[in-house]
Design a protein around this motif. Structure first.
Motif, mmCIF file in Angstrom:
data_model
loop_
_atom_site.group_PDB
_atom_site.id
_atom_site.type_symbol
_atom_site.label_atom_id
_atom_site.label_comp_id
_atom_site.label_asym_id
_atom_site.label_seq_id
_atom_site.Cartn_x
_atom_site.Cartn_y
_atom_site.Cartn_z
ATOM 1 N N VAL A 278 0.841 -1.205 0.000
ATOM 2 C CA VAL A 278 0.000 0.000 0.000
ATOM 3 C C VAL A 278 0.873 1.253 0.000
ATOM 4 N N PHE A 279 1.923 1.260 0.825
ATOM 5 C CA PHE A 279 2.851 2.401 0.834
ATOM 6 C C PHE A 279 3.403 2.650 -0.571
ATOM 7 N N GLU A 281 2.205 1.722 -3.493
ATOM 8 C CA GLU A 281 1.175 2.130 -4.447
ATOM 9 C C GLU A 281 0.861 3.626 -4.324
ATOM 10 N N LYS A 282 0.880 4.161 -3.093
ATOM 11 C CA LYS A 282 0.670 5.610 -2.928
ATOM 12 C C LYS A 282 1.762 6.373 -3.678
ATOM 13 N N LEU A 283 3.001 5.890 -3.556
ATOM 14 C CA LEU A 283 4.142 6.537 -4.212
ATOM 15 C C LEU A 283 4.045 6.396 -5.731
ATOM 16 N N TYR A 284 3.765 5.195 -6.194
ATOM 17 C CA TYR A 284 3.724 4.898 -7.628
ATOM 18 C C TYR A 284 2.634 5.701 -8.344
ATOM 19 N N TYR A 285 1.419 5.696 -7.792
ATOM 20 C CA TYR A 285 0.319 6.396 -8.444
ATOM 21 C C TYR A 285 0.451 7.915 -8.319
ATOM 22 N N ALA A 286 1.112 8.368 -7.264
ATOM 23 C CA ALA A 286 1.388 9.799 -7.142
ATOM 24 C C ALA A 286 2.347 10.240 -8.252
ATOM 25 N N HIS A 287 3.341 9.418 -8.550
ATOM 26 C CA HIS A 287 4.283 9.701 -9.633
ATOM 27 C C HIS A 287 3.551 9.787 -10.971
ATOM 28 N N GLN A 288 2.704 8.789 -11.242
ATOM 29 C CA GLN A 288 1.950 8.784 -12.492
ATOM 30 C C GLN A 288 1.035 10.005 -12.610
ATOM 31 N N SER A 289 0.382 10.338 -11.503
ATOM 32 C CA SER A 289 -0.532 11.478 -11.512
ATOM 33 C C SER A 289 0.219 12.786 -11.767
ATOM 34 N N SER A 316 11.795 10.309 0.908
ATOM 35 C CA SER A 316 11.907 9.578 2.168
ATOM 36 C C SER A 316 11.594 10.485 3.354
ATOM 37 N N LYS A 317 12.065 11.730 3.292
ATOM 38 C CA LYS A 317 11.796 12.677 4.368
ATOM 39 C C LYS A 317 10.304 12.996 4.460
ATOM 40 N N THR A 318 9.661 13.128 3.309
ATOM 41 C CA THR A 318 8.219 13.396 3.291
ATOM 42 C C THR A 318 7.457 12.260 3.969
ATOM 43 N N PHE A 319 7.806 11.039 3.615
ATOM 44 C CA PHE A 319 7.144 9.879 4.222
ATOM 45 C C PHE A 319 7.380 9.863 5.722
ATOM 46 N N TRP A 320 8.600 10.150 6.139
ATOM 47 C CA TRP A 320 8.946 10.143 7.560
ATOM 48 C C TRP A 320 8.128 11.190 8.322
ATOM 49 N N ARG A 321 8.014 12.386 7.749
ATOM 50 C CA ARG A 321 7.256 13.454 8.421
ATOM 51 C C ARG A 321 5.794 13.061 8.610
ATOM 52 N N ILE A 322 5.192 12.457 7.577
ATOM 53 C CA ILE A 322 3.781 12.074 7.656
ATOM 54 C C ILE A 322 3.570 11.001 8.718
#
Length: 377
Positions: A278-279, A281-289, A316-322
């Motif tokens: 799931v993590f 897929e959020k990254l992958y589809y965000a890239h495509q979008s 990586s920093k963005t993910f860590w902050r969230i």
């Protein structure tokens, strides 16, 4: 009478091959660092190297070089430009390729693979030569065991059927001290016949849904048992870890987005494959979008930008902050949407920087056909 045959161009084409060093197939170093498509690319480049020898393309040190544009390799391998860039990068990191800029077309030097040790060299040389046996034929011992097993299974099945018939027969017998009317005996006889027919494998008549009720319940129980067996592995550390590692390699997540974010995905998924997926897929589809919205296709590698490592670190920093905000209970909307929107904002920022960077290099943005597609053939 034998007749001499002339060499024919059609025949010659059939016996023209690419060559591939066995070290790339069996050497431990190359098994880990390069992919099958990289090995195929090496074979193509090695063939090109032989053309350079014929043309006398040798530098001042006596080293043979060749010129082979990315577009040519794209056509031969039938892959995108981003994939060719990734292939050359992996070959370079594995010590198999060296590329030098000349101000015009780059010079390529193909490097020889090296065995890690004498033992590995001996292993590669003897591989597939020792202990070769025809495993397509059964030995006499195997035939005997199979025959005995089949006889045993047949005997067990016949005994089970006989026992079942005897059981049904005893169930329908009338006790001595109890009378039975003729109609009751006919009914029992009819039921008995029905049960025996169901046991007879040669009987192809369909049974009614009522007669098949017990069979349906048995099927449901078997299905539940199978599902429970498969789901029992869910949460099993070694199985989950193996699924995650395979998923990472299959989608080349480290190559595309860096080790930092993969490490964080692993850490906060707690070793659960479904959460890790799931993590990603959020990254992958965000890239495509982001690609769709920005109107350009891009990858986070040195071909597209000089800041690839910085961009990967920022993700990586963005993910860590969230994650930290979520642990502190400071996220007002759901984590799912926040991850996607935050990653997308990062990618939109990367796209803007990459576009600006390439415009100043007078290098047009190169479109990619399905950059994330793992079928590199």
């Amino acid at each position: 009478m034998f007749e001499n045959k002339k060499h024919n161009i059609m025949e010659s084409a059939k016996y023209t091959y690419f060559q591939l060093p066995k070290l790339l197939m069996y050497g431990e170093k190359y098994q880990k660092k390069i992919k099958p498509v990289d090995k195929l690319a090496y074979a193509v480049l090695f063939d090109r190297l032989n053309v350079s020898v014929e043309n006398g393309w040798v530098d001042d040190n006596g080293d043979i070089y060749f010129v082979y544009r990315n577009e040519s390799l794209m056509d031969v391998l039938n892959v995108s430009k981003a994939t060719v860039v990734a292939i050359k990068k992996r070959l370079t990191e594995a010590g198999l390729l060296l590329e030098e800029t000349t101000g015009r077309a780059n010079r390529l030097y193909l490097l020889e693979p090296v065995a890690a040790s004498k033992e590995e060299a001996k292993y590669v040389i003897q591989k597939d030569k020792d202990d070769i046996e025809d495993q397509s034929k059964m030995t006499e011992e195997e035939k005997r065991k199979i025959s005995e097993s089949m006889k045993k299974q047949k005997g067990n099945k016949e005994r089970e059927e006989q026992d079942e018939v005897q059981k049904l027969n005893s169930d329908f017998k009338t006790p001595v001290n109890q009378g039975s009317s003729e109609s009751e005996n006919k009914t029992k006889s009819k039921n008995y016949t029905s049960e025996v027919k169901k046991l007879n494998p040669s009987n192809n008549n369909l049974v009614t849904s009522k007669e098949n009720k017990d069979n349906k319940e048995s099927y449901a129980e078997q299905n539940e048992r199978l599902e429970n067996s498969v789901s029992a592995y869910k949460g099993h550390y070694e199985v989950e870890k193996e699924l995650i590692d395979h998923f990472i390699e299959e989608h080349d997540i480290i190559g595309n987005y860096g080790e930092w974010i993969v490490s964080n995905f692993k850490k906060f998924s707690r070793g659960e494959f479904d959460t890790f997926r799931v993590f990603y897929e959020k990254l992958y589809y965000a890239h495509q979008s982001a690609e769709k919205e920005s109107g350009i296709h891009f990858a986070l590698d040195s071909y597209f930008t000089n800041r690839s490592d910085a961009f990967k670190l920022e993700l990586s920093k963005t993910f860590w902050r969230i994650i930290q905000l979520d642990r502190q209970g400071k996220i007002k909307k759901d984590l799912n949407n926040l991850l996607f929107s935050s990653f997308k904002n990062d990618f939109l920022s990367f796209a803007k920087n990459i576009k600006h960077e390439q415009e100043h290099r007078n290098d047009p943005v190169v479109p990619i056909n399905d950059f994330f597609e793992e079928n590199e053939g």
